[in-house]
Enzyme design. Structure first.
Site, PDB file in Angstrom:
ATOM      1  CG  ASN A  91      19.137  20.327  30.576  1.00  0.00           C
ATOM      2  OD1 ASN A  91      18.002  20.714  30.855  1.00  0.00           O
ATOM      3  ND2 ASN A  91      20.174  21.133  30.550  1.00  0.00           N
TER       4      ASN A  91
ATOM      5  CD  GLU B 104      17.034  32.278  32.300  1.00  0.00           C
ATOM      6  OE1 GLU B 104      18.129  32.031  31.740  1.00  0.00           O
ATOM      7  OE2 GLU B 104      16.733  33.414  32.700  1.00  0.00           O
TER       8      GLU B 104
ATOM      9  CB  CYS C 127      21.712  25.653  29.915  1.00  0.00           C
ATOM     10  SG  CYS C 127      21.463  25.785  31.691  1.00  0.00           S
TER      11      CYS C 127
ATOM     12  CD  GLU D 157      14.035  30.005  35.695  1.00  0.00           C
ATOM     13  OE1 GLU D 157      14.884  29.493  34.952  1.00  0.00           O
ATOM     14  OE2 GLU D 157      12.980  29.438  36.015  1.00  0.00           O
TER      15      GLU D 157
HETATM   16  P1  NAD Z   1      13.442  22.250  23.795  1.00  0.00           P
HETATM   17  O1  NAD Z   1      13.345  23.706  23.507  1.00  0.00           O
HETATM   18  O2  NAD Z   1      13.453  21.314  22.651  1.00  0.00           O
HETATM   19  O3  NAD Z   1      12.199  21.780  24.693  1.00  0.00           O
HETATM   20  C1  NAD Z   1      11.913  22.406  25.928  1.00  0.00           C
HETATM   21  C2  NAD Z   1      10.448  22.176  26.268  1.00  0.00           C
HETATM   22  O4  NAD Z   1       9.631  22.831  25.291  1.00  0.00           O
HETATM   23  C3  NAD Z   1      10.007  20.717  26.254  1.00  0.00           C
HETATM   24  O5  NAD Z   1       9.084  20.513  27.298  1.00  0.00           O
HETATM   25  C4  NAD Z   1       9.317  20.569  24.919  1.00  0.00           C
HETATM   26  O6  NAD Z   1       8.338  19.565  24.896  1.00  0.00           O
HETATM   27  C5  NAD Z   1       8.656  21.941  24.805  1.00  0.00           C
HETATM   28  N1  NAD Z   1       8.344  22.338  23.421  1.00  0.00           N
HETATM   29  C6  NAD Z   1       8.929  21.921  22.271  1.00  0.00           C
HETATM   30  N2  NAD Z   1       8.380  22.558  21.224  1.00  0.00           N
HETATM   31  C7  NAD Z   1       7.442  23.405  21.721  1.00  0.00           C
HETATM   32  C8  NAD Z   1       6.562  24.344  21.142  1.00  0.00           C
HETATM   33  N3  NAD Z   1       6.520  24.551  19.810  1.00  0.00           N
HETATM   34  N4  NAD Z   1       5.744  25.043  21.959  1.00  0.00           N
HETATM   35  C9  NAD Z   1       5.771  24.864  23.295  1.00  0.00           C
HETATM   36  N5  NAD Z   1       6.590  23.984  23.909  1.00  0.00           N
HETATM   37  C10 NAD Z   1       7.419  23.264  23.128  1.00  0.00           C
HETATM   38  O7  NAD Z   1      14.704  22.075  24.747  1.00  0.00           O
HETATM   39  P2  NAD Z   1      15.314  20.725  25.322  1.00  0.00           P
HETATM   40  O8  NAD Z   1      15.949  20.002  24.187  1.00  0.00           O
HETATM   41  O9  NAD Z   1      14.314  20.020  26.167  1.00  0.00           O
HETATM   42  O10 NAD Z   1      16.435  21.291  26.331  1.00  0.00           O
HETATM   43  C11 NAD Z   1      17.704  21.668  25.926  1.00  0.00           C
HETATM   44  C12 NAD Z   1      17.801  23.166  25.773  1.00  0.00           C
HETATM   45  O11 NAD Z   1      17.435  23.798  26.983  1.00  0.00           O
HETATM   46  C13 NAD Z   1      19.210  23.636  25.490  1.00  0.00           C
HETATM   47  O12 NAD Z   1      19.174  24.676  24.532  1.00  0.00           O
HETATM   48  C14 NAD Z   1      19.669  24.185  26.828  1.00  0.00           C
HETATM   49  O13 NAD Z   1      20.700  25.147  26.764  1.00  0.00           O
HETATM   50  C15 NAD Z   1      18.408  24.774  27.335  1.00  0.00           C
HETATM   51  N6  NAD Z   1      18.482  24.938  28.783  1.00  0.00           N
HETATM   52  C16 NAD Z   1      18.575  26.202  29.299  1.00  0.00           C
HETATM   53  C17 NAD Z   1      18.680  26.379  30.676  1.00  0.00           C
HETATM   54  C18 NAD Z   1      18.759  27.745  31.288  1.00  0.00           C
HETATM   55  O14 NAD Z   1      18.439  27.882  32.463  1.00  0.00           O
HETATM   56  N7  NAD Z   1      19.157  28.771  30.544  1.00  0.00           N
HETATM   57  C19 NAD Z   1      18.678  25.261  31.517  1.00  0.00           C
HETATM   58  C20 NAD Z   1      18.585  23.999  30.954  1.00  0.00           C
HETATM   59  C21 NAD Z   1      18.470  23.848  29.581  1.00  0.00           C
END
Ligand code: NAD
Length: 487
Positions: A160, A258, A292, A467
């Site tokens: 995102n 996060e 997020c 962070e």
């Molecule tokens: P996601 O958890 O699907 O994926 C995040 C990353 O993890 C990607 O690089 C993905 O390839 C990797 N991944 C997926 N499965 C994995 C596994 N089993 N083992 C290791 N890595 C794996 O999240 P997304 O859809 O890319 O992003 C959206 C989410 O991120 C939302 O929940 C959002 O709230 C959160 N987010 C949080 C923050 C924050 O700072 N708190 C900031 C931005 C986004």
């Protein structure tokens, strides 16, 4: 890469693994479609296997002692140069970001600029004092702490914020002397190639940053179980965060997660309602709600309910949804068909539960596009109020004064960001004190963070290893204590 030549644009063609300074292809590849027009392929990327990840860790391990031994100003020079290259290629980088995940071009440009600012901030942070000195019980002993690199660090990033989130992990990781294996989200792979090439061009030695493109779920074990891994910094969903937490639980790996949010806004009866409507519309809808820190629940005092709902409807209906490359667009598409389908499922649930659509209509026929949607008439126990939707959807719920609004706002497993709209200082301070979220705003949208202050959530939103800002130093360094007597 020549500084004036955009890094591998417009289309990466498969050689997207950066391992030990060399770009290589994978045994297989995957293609990405433009979310604004699914018929257009925007790049082909290596689909890494476990062997590639092992090679990346080996390279990061070999590079670690040399990089940890460089001076802070050598590392700062690389970060400064990376910022300069990103800024010089800002238009190209923003176009790449929009091609990856559909962010409106104006917001994409701001994000790329923010990434450059983050690199520059951490370049400056490297010259700040490190460690502390203490009086010792033994007057002949000098007692001090040292801050050393943690070692080989894995960064796993979401789609995102394809530039900003990697920047706020890579800049302090590299800046404080660690080496990195970076796995970006599949949908952000083009931006990741761009950023990695910018760092390479900025003079980063081979092996300090290793880029692994591919599917996270296929690489999970390889990313989290390598013996070289010393620290893992992850931003993404709670579900994947838990997988990562469990996979390193029996090893002494430093971990920073996060995660998601379900961020509340509170509108009290004395609020400036125009301001509140404006900020809540922005907070809920910009970036197509895929932040997020997006506002996804708003508790509105009954006294001002009708007036506020109408004001918010006006603000949201004035937003332009469409071509993310048109500078007039406010909301581009959802980042992928899968993301659009997730949002559609929540909207179907809203219809099943009899919610009122104040604005927003089903646009299922329009590929990845979603109308910004305001819902009322939703029960506080509904999944629409409890789960992160990650789309341009906000649920309005009635509240009866500050106490009731605070109780409802805090009634969630998440704790990332919150905001209150009021003209009363006492109410504002009470909300700041008692809101259970890592970031609290007053009379501002829930989204939006500055790079020089700590960022992160409470409760289910974070492991609380903060962070950004000075807090980043704590995660990306290890503290040692030295007792020094002259002889
Ligand atoms: P996601 O958890 O699907 O994926 C995040 C990353 O993890 C990607 O690089 C993905 O390839 C990797 N991944 C997926 N499965 C994995 C596994 N089993 N083992 C290791 N890595 C794996 O999240 P997304 O859809 O890319 O992003 C959206 C989410 O991120 C939302 O929940 C959002 O709230 C959160 N987010 C949080 C923050 C924050 O700072 N708190 C900031 C931005 C986004």
């Amino acid at each position: 890469m020549d500084n004036d030549r955009p890094p591998e644009f417009p289309q990466p063609t498969g050689r997207t693994l950066l391992i030990d300074g060399a770009w290589r292809a994978g045994a297989e590849s995957f293609a990405r479609q433009d979310p604004a027009d699914l018929a257009t392929v925007t790049g082909t990327f290596a689909r890494a296997r476990a062997e590639d990840v092992a090679d990346a860790y080996a390279a990061a391990g070999r590079a670690a002692p040399g990089w940890a031994g460089t001076t802070f100003d050598r590392r700062a020079t690389v970060l400064h140069e990376a910022a300069r290259i990103i800024e010089r290629n800002l238009d190209t980088a923003a176009e790449r970001l929009t091609a990856d995940m559909g962010k409106a071009i104006g917001d994409a440009r701001l994000e790329v600029q923010r990434a450059a600012t983050i690199f520059r901030y951490f370049a400056g942070e490297l010259s700040q004092p490190t460690g502390e000195t203490y009086d010792s019980a033994d007057p002949s002993t000098l007692l001090l702490t040292l801050e050393d690199p943690v070692g080989v660090t894995c960064a796993i990033t979401p789609w995102n914020f394809p530039f900003a989130i990697p920047a706020w992990k890579l800049a302090p990781a590299i800046g404080f002397g660690n080496t990195v294996v970076w796995k970006p989200a599949e949908a952000a792979s083009g931006s990741a190639v761009f950023l990695a090439r910018a760092l390479q061009e900025a003079g980063l030695p081979d092996g300090v940053l290793n880029l692994i493109t591919g599917y996270g779920r296929e690489l999970s074990s390889a990313l989290t179980s390598d013996p070289a891994l010393a620290a893992i910094t992850f931003t993404g969903s709670g579900g994947v965060g838990n997988v990562i937490r469990r996979s390193v639980a029996d090893r002494n790996v430093k971990i920073q997660l996060e995660l998601g949010g379900k961020n509340p806004a509170v509108v009290l009866a004395d609020a400036d309602l125009d301001l509140a409507a404006d900020q809540i519309a922005r907070g809920a809808m910009l970036s197509t709600g895929q932040r997020c820190t997006a506002t996804s629940r708003a508790y509105v005092d009954g006294e001002v309910w009708d007036e506020f709902v109408e004001l918010l409807r006006g603000r949201v209906e004035a937003m332009t949804v469409g071509d993310p490359r048109d500078p007039a667009t406010d909301l581009g598409p959802a980042a992928s068909l899968a993301q659009k389908e997730t949002v559609d499922d929540y909207l179907a649930l809203a219809r099943e539960e009899g919610a009122t659509f104040v604005c927003g209509v089903d646009q299922a026929d329009h590929e990845c596009f979603v109308s910004p949607t305001v819902l009322t008439g939703v029960s506080p126990g509904s999944r629409l109020v409890r789960e992160e939707i990650f789309g341009p959807v906000v649920v309005l719920l009635p509240a009866d004064g500050l106490e009731d609004a605070l109780a409802q706002a805090n009634d969630t497993e998440f704790g990332l960001s919150s905001t209150v709209f009021t003209r009363d200082l006492a109410s504002a301070l009470e909300f700041v004190r008692r809101s259970e979220s890592g970031v609290v705003h007053v009379n501002r949208e829930t989204a939006g963070v500055e790079p020089h202050v700590p960022f992160g959530g409470l409760k289910g939103s974070s492991t609380q290893a903060r962070e950004q800002g000075k807090a980043a130093r704590r995660f990306f360094t290890s503290i040692r204590t030295a007792y020094v007597r002259s002889g």
